[in-house]
Design an enzyme around this catalytic site. Structure first.
Site, PDB file in Angstrom:
ATOM      1  N   ARG A 165      37.840 -50.057  61.542  1.00 15.21           N
ATOM      2  CA  ARG A 165      37.582 -49.674  62.355  1.00 15.21           C
ATOM      3  C   ARG A 165      36.271 -48.940  62.519  1.00 15.21           C
ATOM      4  NH1 ARG A 165      41.662 -50.541  63.189  1.00 15.21           N
ATOM      5  NH2 ARG A 165      43.301 -49.995  64.471  1.00 15.21           N
ATOM      6  N   SER A 237      46.361 -43.564  65.854  1.00 11.28           N
ATOM      7  CA  SER A 237      46.097 -43.363  64.674  1.00 11.28           C
ATOM      8  C   SER A 237      44.964 -42.102  64.171  1.00 11.28           C
ATOM      9  CB  SER A 237      45.247 -44.313  63.996  1.00 11.28           C
ATOM     10  OG  SER A 237      46.675 -45.075  63.600  1.00 11.28           O
ATOM     11  N   GLU A 333      40.010 -40.871  61.157  1.00  9.91           N
ATOM     12  CA  GLU A 333      39.147 -41.432  61.970  1.00  9.91           C
ATOM     13  C   GLU A 333      38.926 -41.160  63.775  1.00  9.91           C
ATOM     14  OE1 GLU A 333      40.511 -44.936  64.435  1.00  9.91           O
ATOM     15  OE2 GLU A 333      42.169 -44.631  64.111  1.00  9.91           O
TER      16      GLU A 333
END
Ligand code: EPU
Length: 337
Positions: A165, A237, A333
């Site tokens: 990520r 997420s 995130e």
């Protein structure tokens, strides 16, 4: 020619459905339009923000500047051989429309990444990933326009510094480049990526292994676990899965037999943040219109009229509580504005 809108609500431009406003909003559908816009804009000192699909952003306040939404379209074949195909895709193409197109054509590589919200231009920024595949596995290069000097740049895969990520576009180049095109190398004789437990299980329900069935299986899993942003605001997420030392993981395993742990190549261990958040008692919790999804604790949701601040406060409470219970830091995130 582009139109500049003033005092514009971004509610329909972020998948959380947060009703934040920006001072100016502009959509550009070609590289020329973006260049033209920037030539003027660069003479001013009004802040600029680039917004892609809006699927990985949380607005906690209004934005006192320009929001630029580039939506360059097009899928072009650059190179083709017996084995593979190189396609160059406009940053404004919808990610999942592109995945579906590849699956229809029989081009393998992105099928495991089905149904991820967002557009093609933002997929390299956070190196989207799911079911054992990351988009870095198929990206050949990323083209961009440098905001400051309008220079066109090309970043080869290795220059993108992809990580979990993560990429150079989230770090050194943050806010400095507008991604215009992404090129993908896809396989005409697909190699199926079946190393993710829940995907292999789901595929047992199908009698044939094919790109189409993998896409269907991924869609089925996602639809059963993850909320549809068109129905309940969310950005997938909200946290990254933390990586911890092996010795610490061993201790956790003794205390919690059911903890899922994923060994990494460098001797560290990845823990699902969703599991930690669930164990800390947050799954399905709701504070006003901000909540933790009932089927996947990694996902925060807006049940209607939550503000970005309310979602952010909930996220901070969750971080604190996971820290207290497990002594593990979980990192957000999502980009918080
Ligand atoms: N788990 C729980 N409780 C929860 C959620 C998960 O116990 O509330 C456990 C599951 O039982 C399973 C493990 O955690 O044993 C992993 O769960 P899952 O397969 O749902 O994957 P994840 O690690 O929670 C990651 C990605 C997702 C991606 C899936 C599938 C991150 C931050 N998230 O989630 O990506 O779809 O794997 O590959 O890495 C996204 O980035 O927006 C996203 C949805």
């Amino acid at each position: 020619m582009f139109e500049i809108k003033e005092n514009f609500s971004l509610k329909n431009y972020n998948t959380f459905g947060i009703d934040a406003k920006c001072r100016f909003f502009v959509e550009c559908s070609s590289l020329d339009e973006i260049t033209q816009f920037l030539e003027n804009h660069n003479k001013s000192d009004i802040p600029l923000m680039i917004l892609g699909g809006g699927s990985n952003v949380l607005f906690t306040q209004d934005f006192e500047g320009y929001v630029l939404r580039p939506f360059i379209k097009g899928i072009e074949i650059i190179e083709e051989s017996e084995e593979d195909i190189l396609v160059k895709v406009g940053a404004g193409e919808d990610w999942d429309v592109f995945v579906e197109y590849c699956v229809e054509k029989g081009w393998g590589g992105v099928e495991n990444l089905s149904l991820i919200p967002g557009n093609v231009g933002t997929c390299p920024i956070q190196n989207i990933g799911a079911y054992g595949v990351e988009v870095k596995d198929v990206i050949e290069e990323v083209e961009s326009l440098e905001i400051e000097n309008l220079k066109k740049n090309t970043f080869k895969n290795a220059e993108c510094a992809f990580g979990y990520r993560d990429s150079i576009f989230k770090r050194n180049l943050k806010g400095k480049q507008i991604i215009t095109y992404v090129s993908f190398r896809l396989k005409k004789q697909p190699v199926f990526m079946l190393n993710y437990g829940s995907l292999t299980e789901e595929l047992n329900k199908f009698n044939e292994l094919s790109l189409k069935n993998i896409r269907k299986a991924v869609i089925d899993i996602r639809e059963s676990k993850l909320p549809d942003p068109k129905e309940i605001g969310n950005s997938g997420s909200f946290f990254k899965n933390p990586v911890i030392e092996e010795s610490y993981a061993k201790g956790l395993k003794q205390e919690y037999e059911d903890i899922p742990l994923y060994k990494q190549d460098n001797g560290t261990v990845k823990v699902p943040a969703g599991w930690l958040i669930e164990k800390a008692g947050w799954k399905g919790k709701r504070i006003g219109d901000a909540g933790v999804h009932e089927k996947q604790a990694l996902v925060l949701v807006n049940y209607g009229n939550a503000t970005g601040k309310e979602i952010f406060n909930l996220a901070q409470e969750i971080q604190q509580s996971v820290k207290t219970k497990f002594n593990i830091n979980i990192e957000m995130e999502v980009n918080v504005v």
